[in-house]
Design an enzyme around this catalytic site. Structure first.
Site, PDB file in Angstrom:
ATOM      1  N   ASP A 191       0.842  -1.198   0.000  1.00  0.00           N
ATOM      2  CA  ASP A 191       0.000   0.000   0.000  1.00  0.00           C
ATOM      3  C   ASP A 191       0.878   1.249   0.000  1.00  0.00           C
ATOM      4  O   ASP A 191       0.650   2.193  -0.755  1.00  0.00           O
ATOM      5  CB  ASP A 191      -0.893  -0.040   1.246  1.00  0.00           C
ATOM      6  CG  ASP A 191      -1.573   1.285   1.533  1.00  0.00           C
ATOM      7  OD1 ASP A 191      -2.493   1.634   0.785  1.00  0.00           O
ATOM      8  OD2 ASP A 191      -1.184   1.962   2.488  1.00  0.00           O
TER       9      ASP A 191
ATOM     10  N   GLU B 269      -2.328  -5.180  -3.355  1.00  0.00           N
ATOM     11  CA  GLU B 269      -1.339  -4.447  -2.551  1.00  0.00           C
ATOM     12  C   GLU B 269      -0.299  -5.405  -1.965  1.00  0.00           C
ATOM     13  O   GLU B 269       0.894  -5.098  -1.951  1.00  0.00           O
ATOM     14  CB  GLU B 269      -2.038  -3.679  -1.426  1.00  0.00           C
ATOM     15  CG  GLU B 269      -2.853  -2.499  -1.937  1.00  0.00           C
ATOM     16  CD  GLU B 269      -3.561  -1.734  -0.825  1.00  0.00           C
ATOM     17  OE1 GLU B 269      -3.746  -0.529  -0.967  1.00  0.00           O
ATOM     18  OE2 GLU B 269      -3.932  -2.363   0.190  1.00  0.00           O
TER      19      GLU B 269
END
EC number: 3.1.26.3
Lengths: 243, 243
Positions: A65, A133
Site C-alpha cells: 500500500d 497491494e
C-alpha cells in the site's frame, strides 16, 4: 554426486501451477516464491512461520500500500508540474481508491491464487485490492524498488491512470465516440458478449465497430467497463481524426 | 577553446554556500542543485518556474512524505516479523509523527537554508518537518530510491528509531542509567551547558560522567533531549554490564 532432491522438481505439482500463475501476472520470474505465496495467503488458513508468527498477506499489504502510493506520487509529480500539493493528494487518492484497486485485482484475476479456508465466493470485493497491494509488497521484498516501479507502471499506470479522466475533463470515452460518430454520420456498434473463459469471475468482451470495421476490442468484469475500455482504445487510435 | 563561462565558478557565492550546506546535510554530492533549492523555497517567495507554475517546497514535501513512509514501512517489516498490520501502522505513525519530524529537521538545522520572505523566527515548529520531507523528495528526484533509502537510514532510522522505546518498553534511558548507578553505588553527573555555536537555534550539550569518567556526550535542541541522548549512548556502551 548428490543434488538436493528438489532441484529437478522444485516447481512441480501445486508449486508449479503457482509458479506459472504468478510469473504470468508479474511478467518476470520471481526469485523467492515463498514471499509471493504469502501475498496470497488469507488469515483463515491460520499458518505460522517457523518462529510461530502468524503468516498471511496482511503485513505485505501494509508494505505494498505504501509503495504503491509512493510510485503513484512520483508519477503525478512528473506528469502534472502545475498541480499543487492539494491536487496531487486528491489525484493519488482517486488512483489508489479501494474501488479502483479492487477493479485492478479483479482484472488480474488474483483471486484464483488465493489460499483460504473460506469459500472464495464468500469474500467481499476488498479481497481483490488487498491482495493486489500484498503482491506489490512481495515484489518489493523479492526484487526491490525498480521491479516494483516497473510492475506498477505496466499494470496500473499504463492501463488505468488517465489523468484527464480522473480530473473529470473526460467523463466517458463512450460518449466521445458516440458524439464523433454522429457528427461524422458513421454507424457504430458495441457488440457485447459474455466471455468468462477459465476465469473464476464473470467477464464480458466487447467489439466496437465503426462503419463496418472493428476498431477496438476489450474485456472486463462488467459490460459498462468493457465498453468504456474499448471506447478509450478506439479514441486513442482515432485521436488525430477526432481531435 | 570556449568553456561555458560558469564552468569554473558554478558553485561560487551564494550558490557555493548552499552547495556546501546541502552537501554537509546529505552526506553526498547533489547532482541537480536546483531541485534541492526548491526543497527549501517557501511559498512566501512567490517564485514561478519558466512555465509560470508556482515553485516552492510543497510538491516535494508531498513526494518525500510518501517515500519516507515507505522506507520506514520496509524497515519495520524487516525488524519486527511478529508485528501485525495494525502494529506496523501504529509504529510507523509514531516514527513519522509531526513532532518527531520537526525534531529531526531542527537537529539538522535545515531552517538555515530556507529561503522565505517571512522572518524565520515567525515560523511555527512545522516548518522543520515539512522541509525535511521536501528534502527527502528532492533526493528521490535527484538520485533515486537507493540514495533516499540510505539517507533515511543514516539520518532517521539509526539516530532516532528505537523500537523498544517506541513500544513504551523503555520509557527513558536516563532512568535506566540512574537506576543502574544507584544499584552499583556509583556516582553519576549530567553536566549540561548551552552550546549553540553557529546554529540559528539554541542548542545544549551534555557530558554524562559515571564515577570520574565521561562515558557519553550529546547535543540537542533541549536539555531533556540532550540528557536522554547521552543516556542512550551510555546505555549501549555499558549494555553488557547493565543487561
Amino acid at each position: 554426486m548428490n543434488f538436493p532432491s528438489n532441484i529437478f522438481n522444485s516447481h512441480s505439482g501445486q508449486d508449479g501451477d503457482f509458479f506459472l500463475g504468478i510469473t504470468d501476472i508479474l511478467g518476470f520470474k520471481p526469485r523467492k516464491l515463498e514471499i509471493y505465496k504469502k501475498a496470497f495467503l488469507h488469515r483463515s488458513v491460520n499458518k505460522k512461520d517457523k518462529n510461530g508468527n502468524p503468516m498471511n498477506y496482511e503485513r505485505l499489504e501494509f508494505l505494498g500500500d505504501s509503495m504503491l502510493g509512493t510510485i503513484i506520487s512520483k508519477h503525478l509529480y512528473n506528469e502534472v508540474p502545475e498541480g499543487d500539493e492539494g491536487y496531487l493528494t486528491k489525484m493519488r487518492s482517486k488512483i489508489v481508491s479501494r474501488e479502483h484497486l479492487n477493479e485492478l485485482g479483479k482484472d488480474l484475476n488474483l483471486i484464483k491464487l488465493v489460499e483460504s479456508r473460506i469459500p472464495k465466493t464468500h469474500f467481499g470485493d476488498n479481497i481483490h485490492g488487498n491482495v493486489f497491494e500484498a503482491l506489490v509488497g512481495a515484489i518489493y521484498m523479492d526484487r526491490g524498488y525498480k521491479y516494483c516501479e516497473r510492475f506498477i507502471y505496466d499494470r496500473v499506470i499504463v492501463p488505468y491512470v488517465d489523468i484527464e479522466q480522473l480530473e473529470g475533463k473526460v467523463i466517458s470515452y463512450k460518449s466521445l465516440i458516440i458524439e464523433w460518430c454522429q457528427k461524422q454520420k458513421k454507424a457504430f456498434n458495441y457488440n457485447v458478449y459474455e466471455d468468462t473463459g477459465n476465469d473464476e469471475l464473470k467477464h464480458f468482451a466487447v467489439k466496437l465497430s465503426i462503419g463496418n470495421k472493428v476498431v477496438a476490442k476489450a474485456r472486463a468484469t462488467s459490460k459498462k467497463k468493457a465498453e468504456e475500455r474499448a471506447s478509450k482504445r478506439a479514441f486513442f487510435a482515432l485521436q488525430d481524426r477526432i481531435g
